[in-house]
Design an enzyme around this catalytic site. Sequence first.
Site, PDB file in Angstrom:
ATOM      1  N   PRO A  90       0.824  -1.216   0.000  1.00 31.86           N
ATOM      2  CA  PRO A  90       0.000   0.000   0.000  1.00 31.86           C
ATOM      3  C   PRO A  90       0.852   1.258   0.000  1.00 31.86           C
ATOM      4  CG  PRO A  90      -0.959  -1.627   1.447  1.00 31.86           C
ATOM      5  CD  PRO A  90       0.352  -2.211   0.977  1.00 31.86           C
ATOM      6  N   CYS A  91       0.510   2.186  -0.880  1.00 30.96           N
ATOM      7  CA  CYS A  91       1.430   3.273  -1.222  1.00 30.96           C
ATOM      8  C   CYS A  91       0.996   4.642  -0.745  1.00 30.96           C
ATOM      9  CB  CYS A  91       1.608   3.320  -2.740  1.00 30.96           C
ATOM     10  SG  CYS A  91       0.037   3.560  -3.629  1.00 30.96           S
ATOM     11  N   GLN A  92      -0.087   4.761   0.014  1.00 31.36           N
ATOM     12  CA  GLN A  92      -0.600   6.080   0.357  1.00 31.36           C
ATOM     13  C   GLN A  92       0.434   7.000   1.017  1.00 31.36           C
ATOM     14  OE1 GLN A  92      -2.238   3.297   0.745  1.00 31.36           O
ATOM     15  NE2 GLN A  92      -4.354   3.522   0.045  1.00 31.36           N
TER      16      GLN A  92
END
Length: 367
Positions: A90-92
Site C-alpha cells: 500500500p502506497c498512500q
Amino acid sequence: MTKTVSNMVVQEDTTAVIDLFCGAGGLAYGLKMAGLHVAAGVDLDPNCKYPLETNTDAVFACRDVSDLAPEDLTQWFGDASVRVLAGCAPCQPFSTYSQSRKSVDHRWTLLREFQRLAMAVRPEIVTMENVRGLATQAVWSEFVQGLEESGYTVSWSEVTCTDYGIPQNRKRLVLLASQFGRIELIEPTEKKIVTVMDTIGDLPPIAAGEQFDGDPLHISSTLSSLNLRRMKASKPGGTWRDWPNDLRADCHVRETGKTYPSVYGRMEWNKPAPTMTTQCFGFGNGRFGHPKQDRAISLREAALLQSFPRDYAFLKQDEQVSFKRLGTLIVNAVPPKLGEIIGQSIRQHLVQVRSGTLPGTQQLSLL
C-alpha cells in the site's frame, strides 16, 4: 530439459507466482496473461477474494502480510523451480495525493514485511510495483540494497503507463530482481497513445445515476441539480473557470482553491485519462467527467481506463454495487496491462537464462 546457473536449477514450465497485497488481482491477472502461473494472492481485504480467484485461478488468502511466515510462501510455491514473489505494498504514505500525511507512516513497515519474506524465502525472481514517490524515500534504498546484498541483480525505473498502451497518464515505479543475473523491463513497443475515445468511446450512453442493464458496473453516480448545471457548463479539458460566476463554489474563489483547476473537469476524447483515484466515480473529485455525456465516468469505464478487460469479474452475480468498495478495488489495483509487461519481462529473462544467452553470464550447461 533442465539447465543450471551456478547452483540454481531452472526447469521448463515450473514457474509459480505469489502476489502479496494482491487487491482485485490486476497484477496477478497481467502476469497470468503473460503466461506465468499465479499460485496464490494475499490481501487483508476479503472483497478481493472473488475477483482474484475468478479471474486468475489463484488461491486467495485473506491474511495480513505482517503475519505471514516464510513457511506459508514455501507451501504455496510448492515444488516450482522458479519462484516469483510479486506485490505492491500500500502506497498512500508516498502518493502525491497524500502530501498532507506525515513523512513517517506506520505503513512503511509493509514494504519491510515484503522484504522480510523475500529474504527468508529467497525466490528466484522478485518484482515490486509502486508509486514513483517511493523512490525518494530511505525505505526504498534499504529495500534495493537488501536485495543486492542477498545476491540479486536489481533494476528499477519510473514507468510512464501511456508508453505501454495504458490509456492513463500514470507514472509508476517498477522493480525487477533476479538471482540469475541481469533483468530489466522490456522496452515500450506502442507507437500510438491509447486515448479515452479508444477505450470507452463505444460503451452505451447512460445518464447520471443510471445503470446499463447489460453490465452492472456500467453505472454512474448521481448528480445534484447544481452539479448537473456545472457539468453542462464544463468543456472537455477545461476547468471550473469556464463556468459563469454563479456556478463557482466558495472554495474556487479562495486562493487555495485556485491551484486545483482540474476539479470538476471533463476528460478529453483524444487524450489519455488522468491518473485514476479511488474517488474517480465522482464529478467533483478531479477530471473525471465524461467527455460528452453529462455525468462522471462509470465504474466500468474506470476499470477499462485502468486496462482491465471488459469481462473482468469484480462482483458475484446479483451482488449489489458499492461505488466506494469497487472504486477502491479498481483503482488501487496495478493496471493489468502493466502487470502483463512485467510478466513478459520475466518470461524473456527466463528464456535467456534457459538458452544461455543472458547478457553478462556464462553459457549454461545442460544437466
